[in-house]
Write a protein that holds these residues in place. Structure first.
Motif, PDB file in Angstrom:
ATOM      1  N   HIS A 182     -49.869  57.729  49.503  1.00 52.87           N
ATOM      2  CA  HIS A 182     -50.715  56.651  50.005  1.00 52.87           C
ATOM      3  C   HIS A 182     -50.764  56.782  51.527  1.00 52.87           C
ATOM      4  CE1 HIS A 182     -50.417  54.414  46.114  1.00 52.87           C
ATOM      5  NE2 HIS A 182     -49.274  55.073  46.069  1.00 52.87           N
ATOM      6  N   VAL A 183     -51.964  56.936  52.077  1.00 50.55           N
ATOM      7  CA  VAL A 183     -52.119  57.131  53.512  1.00 50.55           C
ATOM      8  C   VAL A 183     -52.545  55.826  54.162  1.00 50.55           C
ATOM      9  CG1 VAL A 183     -53.316  58.437  55.302  1.00 50.55           C
ATOM     10  CG2 VAL A 183     -52.733  59.527  53.128  1.00 50.55           C
ATOM     11  N   ILE A 184     -51.813  55.433  55.199  1.00 53.93           N
ATOM     12  CA  ILE A 184     -52.112  54.204  55.925  1.00 53.93           C
ATOM     13  C   ILE A 184     -52.701  54.575  57.274  1.00 53.93           C
ATOM     14  CG2 ILE A 184     -51.164  52.065  56.857  1.00 53.93           C
ATOM     15  CD1 ILE A 184     -51.010  52.330  53.822  1.00 53.93           C
ATOM     16  N   ASP A 185     -53.959  54.182  57.507  1.00 54.37           N
ATOM     17  CA  ASP A 185     -54.597  54.431  58.796  1.00 54.37           C
ATOM     18  C   ASP A 185     -54.776  53.139  59.595  1.00 54.37           C
ATOM     19  OD1 ASP A 185     -54.920  57.180  58.411  1.00 54.37           O
ATOM     20  OD2 ASP A 185     -56.732  56.859  57.238  1.00 54.37           O
ATOM     21  N   GLY A 186     -54.403  52.029  59.001  1.00 51.61           N
ATOM     22  CA  GLY A 186     -54.685  50.749  59.639  1.00 51.61           C
ATOM     23  C   GLY A 186     -53.458  50.072  60.206  1.00 51.61           C
ATOM     24  N   SER A 187     -53.376  48.764  60.019  1.00 49.97           N
ATOM     25  CA  SER A 187     -52.384  47.930  60.679  1.00 49.97           C
ATOM     26  C   SER A 187     -51.089  47.855  59.884  1.00 49.97           C
ATOM     27  CB  SER A 187     -52.942  46.520  60.847  1.00 49.97           C
ATOM     28  OG  SER A 187     -53.080  45.918  59.573  1.00 49.97           O
ATOM     29  N   ILE A 188     -50.137  47.167  60.481  1.00 48.77           N
ATOM     30  CA  ILE A 188     -48.871  46.911  59.806  1.00 48.77           C
ATOM     31  C   ILE A 188     -49.100  46.069  58.551  1.00 48.77           C
ATOM     32  CG2 ILE A 188     -48.336  44.820  61.123  1.00 48.77           C
ATOM     33  CD1 ILE A 188     -45.439  45.760  61.216  1.00 48.77           C
ATOM     34  N   ARG A 189     -50.148  45.256  58.567  1.00 41.90           N
ATOM     35  CA  ARG A 189     -50.491  44.485  57.376  1.00 41.90           C
ATOM     36  C   ARG A 189     -50.881  45.413  56.230  1.00 41.90           C
ATOM     37  NH1 ARG A 189     -52.102  39.230  56.752  1.00 41.90           N
ATOM     38  NH2 ARG A 189     -52.251  38.996  59.025  1.00 41.90           N
ATOM     39  N   ASP A 190     -51.630  46.482  56.538  1.00 40.44           N
ATOM     40  CA  ASP A 190     -52.000  47.460  55.508  1.00 40.44           C
ATOM     41  C   ASP A 190     -50.767  48.128  54.919  1.00 40.44           C
ATOM     42  OD1 ASP A 190     -54.718  46.983  55.940  1.00 40.44           O
ATOM     43  OD2 ASP A 190     -54.807  48.492  57.532  1.00 40.44           O
ATOM     44  N   LEU A 191     -49.809  48.434  55.783  1.00 43.39           N
ATOM     45  CA  LEU A 191     -48.569  49.044  55.299  1.00 43.39           C
ATOM     46  C   LEU A 191     -47.838  48.112  54.348  1.00 43.39           C
ATOM     47  CD1 LEU A 191     -46.375  51.215  55.308  1.00 43.39           C
ATOM     48  CD2 LEU A 191     -45.500  50.212  57.435  1.00 43.39           C
ATOM     49  N   GLY A 192     -47.707  46.859  54.741  1.00 44.33           N
ATOM     50  CA  GLY A 192     -47.025  45.901  53.885  1.00 44.33           C
ATOM     51  C   GLY A 192     -47.730  45.706  52.556  1.00 44.33           C
ATOM     52  N   THR A 193     -49.057  45.662  52.579  1.00 40.26           N
ATOM     53  CA  THR A 193     -49.827  45.506  51.347  1.00 40.26           C
ATOM     54  C   THR A 193     -49.643  46.704  50.427  1.00 40.26           C
ATOM     55  OG1 THR A 193     -51.494  44.147  52.456  1.00 40.26           O
ATOM     56  CG2 THR A 193     -52.153  45.223  50.407  1.00 40.26           C
ATOM     57  N   THR A 194     -49.647  47.899  51.000  1.00 35.01           N
ATOM     58  CA  THR A 194     -49.488  49.106  50.192  1.00 35.01           C
ATOM     59  C   THR A 194     -48.118  49.159  49.535  1.00 35.01           C
ATOM     60  OG1 THR A 194     -51.034  50.329  51.593  1.00 35.01           O
ATOM     61  CG2 THR A 194     -49.538  51.625  50.232  1.00 35.01           C
ATOM     62  N   VAL A 195     -47.074  48.857  50.288  1.00 38.45           N
ATOM     63  CA  VAL A 195     -45.727  48.851  49.715  1.00 38.45           C
ATOM     64  C   VAL A 195     -45.636  47.829  48.589  1.00 38.45           C
ATOM     65  CG1 VAL A 195     -43.298  48.349  50.169  1.00 38.45           C
ATOM     66  CG2 VAL A 195     -44.612  49.716  51.801  1.00 38.45           C
ATOM     67  N   ALA A 196     -46.192  46.645  48.800  1.00 43.52           N
ATOM     68  CA  ALA A 196     -46.163  45.608  47.762  1.00 43.52           C
ATOM     69  C   ALA A 196     -46.897  46.070  46.510  1.00 43.52           C
ATOM     70  CB  ALA A 196     -46.778  44.322  48.299  1.00 43.52           C
ATOM     71  N   GLU A 197     -48.027  46.749  46.684  1.00 37.98           N
ATOM     72  CA  GLU A 197     -48.793  47.243  45.532  1.00 37.98           C
ATOM     73  C   GLU A 197     -48.026  48.311  44.767  1.00 37.98           C
ATOM     74  OE1 GLU A 197     -52.441  48.489  47.302  1.00 37.98           O
ATOM     75  OE2 GLU A 197     -53.326  46.475  47.303  1.00 37.98           O
ATOM     76  N   VAL A 198     -47.329  49.193  45.483  1.00 38.63           N
ATOM     77  CA  VAL A 198     -46.533  50.221  44.803  1.00 38.63           C
ATOM     78  C   VAL A 198     -45.417  49.572  43.981  1.00 38.63           C
ATOM     79  CG1 VAL A 198     -44.931  52.138  45.144  1.00 38.63           C
ATOM     80  CG2 VAL A 198     -47.066  52.055  46.442  1.00 38.63           C
ATOM     81  N   ILE A 199     -44.742  48.589  44.556  1.00 41.31           N
ATOM     82  CA  ILE A 199     -43.687  47.895  43.807  1.00 41.31           C
ATOM     83  C   ILE A 199     -44.261  47.236  42.560  1.00 41.31           C
ATOM     84  CG2 ILE A 199     -42.024  45.996  43.890  1.00 41.31           C
ATOM     85  CD1 ILE A 199     -41.661  46.576  46.871  1.00 41.31           C
ATOM     86  N   GLU A 200     -45.402  46.606  42.689  1.00 45.66           N
ATOM     87  CA  GLU A 200     -46.034  45.957  41.539  1.00 45.66           C
ATOM     88  C   GLU A 200     -46.403  46.981  40.462  1.00 45.66           C
ATOM     89  OE1 GLU A 200     -49.854  43.038  40.519  1.00 45.66           O
ATOM     90  OE2 GLU A 200     -49.473  43.705  42.571  1.00 45.66           O
ATOM     91  N   GLU A 201     -46.934  48.133  40.882  1.00 38.51           N
ATOM     92  CA  GLU A 201     -47.284  49.176  39.905  1.00 38.51           C
ATOM     93  C   GLU A 201     -46.041  49.712  39.208  1.00 38.51           C
ATOM     94  OE1 GLU A 201     -49.711  52.189  41.665  1.00 38.51           O
ATOM     95  OE2 GLU A 201     -51.162  50.739  42.446  1.00 38.51           O
ATOM     96  N   PHE A 202     -44.987  49.946  39.954  1.00 34.77           N
ATOM     97  CA  PHE A 202     -43.738  50.401  39.336  1.00 34.77           C
ATOM     98  C   PHE A 202     -43.244  49.375  38.312  1.00 34.77           C
ATOM     99  CE2 PHE A 202     -42.105  53.327  42.996  1.00 34.77           C
ATOM    100  CZ  PHE A 202     -42.830  54.379  42.468  1.00 34.77           C
ATOM    101  N   ASP A 203     -43.335  48.112  38.664  1.00 36.74           N
ATOM    102  CA  ASP A 203     -42.890  47.049  37.755  1.00 36.74           C
ATOM    103  C   ASP A 203     -43.713  47.052  36.469  1.00 36.74           C
ATOM    104  OD1 ASP A 203     -41.102  44.813  37.351  1.00 36.74           O
ATOM    105  OD2 ASP A 203     -42.840  43.503  37.572  1.00 36.74           O
ATOM    106  N   LEU A 204     -45.027  47.295  36.594  1.00 38.68           N
ATOM    107  CA  LEU A 204     -45.897  47.365  35.419  1.00 38.68           C
ATOM    108  C   LEU A 204     -45.572  48.594  34.574  1.00 38.68           C
ATOM    109  CD1 LEU A 204     -49.305  46.288  36.994  1.00 38.68           C
ATOM    110  CD2 LEU A 204     -47.937  44.993  35.343  1.00 38.68           C
ATOM    111  N   PHE A 205     -45.384  49.743  35.223  1.00 37.55           N
ATOM    112  CA  PHE A 205     -45.017  50.963  34.497  1.00 37.55           C
ATOM    113  C   PHE A 205     -43.733  50.763  33.699  1.00 37.55           C
ATOM    114  CE2 PHE A 205     -47.511  53.640  37.683  1.00 37.55           C
ATOM    115  CZ  PHE A 205     -48.435  54.081  36.746  1.00 37.55           C
ATOM    116  N   ALA A 206     -42.779  50.062  34.309  1.00 37.49           N
ATOM    117  CA  ALA A 206     -41.464  49.889  33.678  1.00 37.49           C
ATOM    118  C   ALA A 206     -41.464  48.786  32.632  1.00 37.49           C
ATOM    119  CB  ALA A 206     -40.423  49.570  34.743  1.00 37.49           C
ATOM    120  N   GLY A 207     -42.506  47.948  32.616  1.00 34.10           N
ATOM    121  CA  GLY A 207     -42.471  46.779  31.752  1.00 34.10           C
ATOM    122  C   GLY A 207     -41.420  45.794  32.221  1.00 34.10           C
ATOM    123  N   GLY A 208     -41.238  45.750  33.531  1.00 32.95           N
ATOM    124  CA  GLY A 208     -40.191  44.929  34.144  1.00 32.95           C
ATOM    125  C   GLY A 208     -39.065  45.814  34.628  1.00 32.95           C
TER     126      GLY A 208
END
Length: 237
Positions: free
Chosen positions: A114-140
């Protein structure tokens, strides 16, 4: 036992093991300090990202500036599967964008980037999305199933200053604890530096690194316990 709650691997090993087990059970954040070469930090970071033979495999995220991208990929390769449900890399820059696009058909060989070209807010959003995707993949996510190495704290301090970096780390740590994850943030400064003292209250433990006789040693300082380890070889935990 040494003064201040210190311990060696023999006399208080049970206490140390219990403290580490508690960190895993509850989800925890580690501040990794000490100025050591990148290769040696990467070795320490890999041990925190998890055993490659773990079953189920750990779901690992490395957040690294572009110059550290090869180190990040090596750590992900050494600690488990590289498919997108188990490994992700977050970085910045056009070069990384090209590499990420080229890697998509080879997802099992190169981690999804995941490439971040924008602000620190973009970085935080991307990390949060990855955690959410991992949680979905794992079923918790189970306790300690999610692991993150965050290498960008020095870059963030330089670009945004202490106050913004402090708030960002506070949010990232809270997100990791919400899924009982184990995360570590690198701050290559001495243990007694002002910056380390500033950030320590956000973390459950501080892991101090040093080189002794050409070998990497570590010393653990637990925030909520009167417990500090002696210097131990990497892997001694």
């Amino acid at each position: 036992m040494v003064a201040g709650g210190g311990m060696g691997p023999d006399d208080d090993g049970v206490s140390f093991a219990h403290a580490l087990a508690t960190l895993k059970e509850q989800g925890s954040a580690l501040l990794v300090v000490g100025s050591v070469p990148e290769e040696m930090f990467a070795d320490a970071s890999a041990t925190m990202l998890g055993d490659p033979s773990a079953d189920p495999p750990r779901r690992r995220l490395v957040v690294a500036p572009e110059p550290n991208r090869s180190s990040a990929i090596r750590r992900l390769r050494e600690t488990g599967p590289l498919s997108s449900e188990y490994a992700r890399l977050v970085t910045r820059g056009e070069e990384a964008r090209s590499a990420a696009a080229a890697s998509r058909p080879l997802d099992q060989i190169t981690p999804r980037t995941h490439v971040i070209d924008g602000s620190i807010r973009d970085l935080g959003t991307t990390v949060a999305e990855v955690i959410e995707e991992f949680d979905l993949f794992a079923g918790g996510l189970d306790a300690a199933e999610f692991r993150m190495a965050f290498d960008c704290l020095p870059t963030m301090l330089s670009a945004y200053g202490r106050e913004t970096a402090f708030r960002f780390v506070h949010v990232m740590v809270a997100q990791a604890r919400a899924v009982s994850g184990l995360v570590h943030f690198r701050l290559p400064r001495d243990m007694d530096s002002e910056l380390v003292r500033l950030f320590q209250p956000l973390f459950d433990a501080t892991v101090e690194l040093r080189i002794d006789g050409g070998e990497l040693n570590q010393r653990w300082h637990f925030r909520d316990r009167d417990l500090t380890s002696d210097w131990l070889p990497l892997g001694g935990t």
